[in-house]
Write a protein that holds these residues in place. Structure first.
Motif, PDB file in Angstrom:
ATOM      1  N   ALA A  61       0.830  -1.207   0.000  1.00 21.37           N
ATOM      2  CA  ALA A  61       0.000   0.000   0.000  1.00 21.37           C
ATOM      3  C   ALA A  61       0.864   1.256   0.000  1.00 21.37           C
ATOM      4  N   ILE A  62       1.938   1.236   0.762  1.00 24.85           N
ATOM      5  CA  ILE A  62       2.817   2.398   0.851  1.00 24.85           C
ATOM      6  C   ILE A  62       3.584   2.616  -0.447  1.00 24.85           C
ATOM      7  N   LEU A  63       3.895   1.531  -1.152  1.00 30.05           N
ATOM      8  CA  LEU A  63       4.536   1.684  -2.465  1.00 30.05           C
ATOM      9  C   LEU A  63       3.646   2.463  -3.424  1.00 30.05           C
ATOM     10  N   GLU A  64       2.331   2.234  -3.303  1.00 26.18           N
ATOM     11  CA  GLU A  64       1.385   2.958  -4.159  1.00 26.18           C
ATOM     12  C   GLU A  64       1.317   4.421  -3.757  1.00 26.18           C
ATOM     13  N   LYS A  65       1.233   4.678  -2.453  1.00 20.50           N
ATOM     14  CA  LYS A  65       1.222   6.054  -1.925  1.00 20.50           C
ATOM     15  C   LYS A  65       1.475   5.987  -0.427  1.00 20.50           C
ATOM     16  N   ASP A  66       2.476   6.720   0.015  1.00 20.47           N
ATOM     17  CA  ASP A  66       2.828   6.677   1.434  1.00 20.47           C
ATOM     18  C   ASP A  66       2.117   7.788   2.206  1.00 20.47           C
ATOM     19  N   THR A  67       0.845   7.572   2.440  1.00 27.53           N
ATOM     20  CA  THR A  67       0.047   8.556   3.176  1.00 27.53           C
ATOM     21  C   THR A  67       0.436   8.545   4.657  1.00 27.53           C
ATOM     22  N   PRO A  68       0.172   9.632   5.353  1.00 28.62           N
ATOM     23  CA  PRO A  68       0.475   9.663   6.787  1.00 28.62           C
ATOM     24  C   PRO A  68      -0.217   8.539   7.568  1.00 28.62           C
ATOM     25  N   VAL A  69      -1.450   8.234   7.214  1.00 21.86           N
ATOM     26  CA  VAL A  69      -2.183   7.194   7.940  1.00 21.86           C
ATOM     27  C   VAL A  69      -1.567   5.816   7.680  1.00 21.86           C
ATOM     28  N   ARG A  70      -1.191   5.538   6.458  1.00 18.73           N
ATOM     29  CA  ARG A  70      -0.558   4.244   6.164  1.00 18.73           C
ATOM     30  C   ARG A  70       0.782   4.111   6.877  1.00 18.73           C
ATOM     31  N   LEU A  71       1.529   5.193   6.938  1.00 19.10           N
ATOM     32  CA  LEU A  71       2.810   5.168   7.659  1.00 19.10           C
ATOM     33  C   LEU A  71       2.582   4.955   9.159  1.00 19.10           C
ATOM     34  N   ASN A  84       4.759  14.236   7.337  1.00 20.22           N
ATOM     35  CA  ASN A  84       3.791  14.359   6.244  1.00 20.22           C
ATOM     36  C   ASN A  84       2.433  14.854   6.707  1.00 20.22           C
ATOM     37  N   GLY A  85       2.356  15.288   7.971  1.00 20.24           N
ATOM     38  CA  GLY A  85       1.149  15.951   8.448  1.00 20.24           C
ATOM     39  C   GLY A  85       0.185  15.124   9.285  1.00 20.24           C
ATOM     40  N   LEU A  86       0.596  13.946   9.748  1.00 25.98           N
ATOM     41  CA  LEU A  86      -0.307  13.119  10.551  1.00 25.98           C
ATOM     42  C   LEU A  86      -0.765  13.851  11.802  1.00 25.98           C
ATOM     43  N   THR A  87      -2.065  13.843  12.017  1.00 28.35           N
ATOM     44  CA  THR A  87      -2.670  14.332  13.259  1.00 28.35           C
ATOM     45  C   THR A  87      -3.693  13.297  13.705  1.00 28.35           C
ATOM     46  N   PRO A  88      -4.038  13.300  14.983  1.00 31.06           N
ATOM     47  CA  PRO A  88      -5.048  12.339  15.448  1.00 31.06           C
ATOM     48  C   PRO A  88      -6.376  12.462  14.699  1.00 31.06           C
ATOM     49  N   LYS A  89      -6.710  13.664  14.249  1.00 31.07           N
ATOM     50  CA  LYS A  89      -7.983  13.874  13.554  1.00 31.07           C
ATOM     51  C   LYS A  89      -8.051  13.138  12.218  1.00 31.07           C
ATOM     52  N   MET A  90      -6.898  12.745  11.674  1.00 34.06           N
ATOM     53  CA  MET A  90      -6.870  12.015  10.407  1.00 34.06           C
ATOM     54  C   MET A  90      -7.272  10.558  10.597  1.00 34.06           C
ATOM     55  N   LEU A  91      -7.241  10.101  11.834  1.00 31.92           N
ATOM     56  CA  LEU A  91      -7.529   8.700  12.148  1.00 31.92           C
ATOM     57  C   LEU A  91      -8.983   8.535  12.557  1.00 31.92           C
ATOM     58  N   GLU A  92      -9.463   7.322  12.404  1.00 35.42           N
ATOM     59  CA  GLU A  92     -10.803   7.001  12.894  1.00 35.42           C
ATOM     60  C   GLU A  92     -10.821   7.222  14.411  1.00 35.42           C
ATOM     61  N   PRO A  93     -11.928   7.708  14.961  1.00 34.00           N
ATOM     62  CA  PRO A  93     -11.974   7.960  16.407  1.00 34.00           C
ATOM     63  C   PRO A  93     -11.546   6.757  17.256  1.00 34.00           C
ATOM     64  N   LEU A  94     -11.934   5.553  16.868  1.00 33.05           N
ATOM     65  CA  LEU A  94     -11.566   4.368  17.646  1.00 33.05           C
ATOM     66  C   LEU A  94     -10.077   4.039  17.542  1.00 33.05           C
ATOM     67  N   GLU A  95      -9.415   4.637  16.587  1.00 28.30           N
ATOM     68  CA  GLU A  95      -7.998   4.359  16.354  1.00 28.30           C
ATOM     69  C   GLU A  95      -7.083   5.354  17.072  1.00 28.30           C
ATOM     70  N   ARG A  96      -7.639   6.426  17.556  1.00 34.41           N
ATOM     71  CA  ARG A  96      -6.828   7.475  18.159  1.00 34.41           C
ATOM     72  C   ARG A  96      -6.120   7.027  19.433  1.00 34.41           C
ATOM     73  N   LYS A  97      -6.696   6.053  20.131  1.00 36.49           N
ATOM     74  CA  LYS A  97      -6.019   5.530  21.330  1.00 36.49           C
ATOM     75  C   LYS A  97      -4.682   4.904  20.946  1.00 36.49           C
ATOM     76  N   HIS A  98      -4.626   4.274  19.773  1.00 33.97           N
ATOM     77  CA  HIS A  98      -3.378   3.677  19.300  1.00 33.97           C
ATOM     78  C   HIS A  98      -2.349   4.768  18.980  1.00 33.97           C
ATOM     79  N   TYR A  99      -2.832   5.866  18.453  1.00 31.09           N
ATOM     80  CA  TYR A  99      -1.957   7.001  18.149  1.00 31.09           C
ATOM     81  C   TYR A  99      -1.284   7.501  19.429  1.00 31.09           C
ATOM     82  N   HIS A 100      -2.104   7.766  20.435  1.00 32.27           N
ATOM     83  CA  HIS A 100      -1.566   8.304  21.688  1.00 32.27           C
ATOM     84  C   HIS A 100      -0.634   7.306  22.371  1.00 32.27           C
ATOM     85  N   ARG A 101      -0.993   6.044  22.331  1.00 32.74           N
ATOM     86  CA  ARG A 101      -0.153   5.001  22.923  1.00 32.74           C
ATOM     87  C   ARG A 101       1.192   4.898  22.195  1.00 32.74           C
ATOM     88  N   LEU A 102       1.130   4.951  20.870  1.00 35.93           N
ATOM     89  CA  LEU A 102       2.346   4.847  20.070  1.00 35.93           C
ATOM     90  C   LEU A 102       3.243   6.066  20.278  1.00 35.93           C
TER      91      LEU A 102
END
Length: 125
Positions: free
Chosen positions: A59-69, A96-114
């Protein structure tokens, strides 16, 4: 079908059903990046980071979006790879501009943990 597969994975329920849905979607549409990214999310929830990384690399080879990274960083860490590899992916996502708002609400806990686990700070806008 793509969204129907991701939601149960983020809720950590009906994972086999979610995997069947996303596999069906990939059979119909082909292995396009958004669906590979979604299947990687399901695989991570199933505890299969090796399979998630395989899909994310394509997927990243096709496009390395902030969410995929971000997903790649999660999978690297879950896989037990060095935190340096996960950190590099997450830092690139943040650059590349990743913010928690770019993620699904249920996924934001993973963002903060990471972010906490890798000891990174959100860049200022």
């Amino acid at each position: 079908m793509n969204n129907l597969a991701v939601l149960p994975a983020l809720q950590e329920e009906k994972l086999q059903e979610a995997l069947k849905l996303i596999n069906s979607a990939i059979e119909i549409a082909g292995p396009v990046a958004p669906m590979l990214d979604s299947r990687a999310t399901v695989y991570m929830t199933l505890g299969k980071p090796d399979k998630a990384l395989t899909d994310l690399e394509k997927a990243i080879l096709e496009k390395d979006t902030p969410v995929r990274l971000f997903h790649q960083a999660r999978a690297y860490l879950q896989h037990g790879r060095q935190t340096g590899t996960a950190t590099a992916s997450l830092e690139k996502a943040l650059e590349n501009g990743l913010t928690p708002k770019m993620l699904e609400p249920l996924e934001r806990k993973h963002y903060h943990r990471l972010m906490k686990e890798l000891r990174l700070k959100q860049p200022k806008a």
